[in-house]
Design a protein around this motif. Structure first.
Motif, PDB file in Angstrom:
ATOM      1  N   GLY A  22       0.812  -1.208   0.000  1.00  0.00           N
ATOM      2  CA  GLY A  22       0.000   0.000   0.000  1.00  0.00           C
ATOM      3  C   GLY A  22       0.844   1.256   0.000  1.00  0.00           C
ATOM      4  N   LYS A  66      -4.709   1.109   1.469  1.00  0.00           N
ATOM      5  CA  LYS A  66      -4.729  -0.146   0.722  1.00  0.00           C
ATOM      6  C   LYS A  66      -6.025  -0.198  -0.083  1.00  0.00           C
ATOM      7  CE  LYS A  66      -4.602  -2.809   4.312  1.00  0.00           C
ATOM      8  NZ  LYS A  66      -4.511  -3.967   5.208  1.00  0.00           N
ATOM      9  N   ASP A  67      -6.007  -0.942  -1.159  1.00  0.00           N
ATOM     10  CA  ASP A  67      -7.211  -1.255  -1.925  1.00  0.00           C
ATOM     11  C   ASP A  67      -7.922  -0.041  -2.505  1.00  0.00           C
ATOM     12  OD1 ASP A  67      -6.751  -3.938  -1.225  1.00  0.00           O
ATOM     13  OD2 ASP A  67      -7.852  -3.684   0.641  1.00  0.00           O
TER      14      ASP A  67
END
Length: 118
Positions: free
Chosen positions: A81, A97-98
């Motif tokens: 990340g 993250k994501d």
């Protein structure tokens, strides 16, 4: 700075004058809220963000989080990340993250309304 908020839905309430020698590009001026970036940025400062600009470790960036947008120092980007840090030790670091392409742009200028300019 701060905990994150939406910026794109807010109406423009003022304009800033930028230097004549500013490189051509896409920019947005944002008001800083919070104290997580003290002593560099203060609540009420205005920052000019170069949208989609190149960045490197140590850059001050605007990033998208699950809670909105934040102004932080880019610590590093890894496969896990994006790591961002607050300058004020009373606030923690942020791991994003994501979220695809979380870094919106780099801060290139600031306007500080405080009488002593700090």
């Amino acid at each position: 700075a701060g905990v994150g908020r939406e910026i794109w839905d807010e109406e423009c309430d003022s304009w800033v004058t930028v230097p004549d020698d500013l490189a051509p590009g896409k920019y947005v001026a944002l008001n800083v809220r919070g104290d997580s970036m003290l002593p560099l940025l203060h609540d009420g400062d205005t920052v000019l963000v170069s949208m989609g600009s190149a960045y490197r470790n140590g850059s001050i960036v605007v990033a998208r989080t699950d809670d909105g947008y934040v102004v932080k120092r880019l610590e590093r980007v890894t496969t896990r990340g994006v790591y961002l840090e607050s300058l004020n030790s009373e606030h923690g670091s942020v791991l994003i993250k994501d979220i695809p392409k979380p870094i919106v742009g780099s801060v290139v200028l600031r306007w500080c309304p405080h009488p002593d300019g700090t």
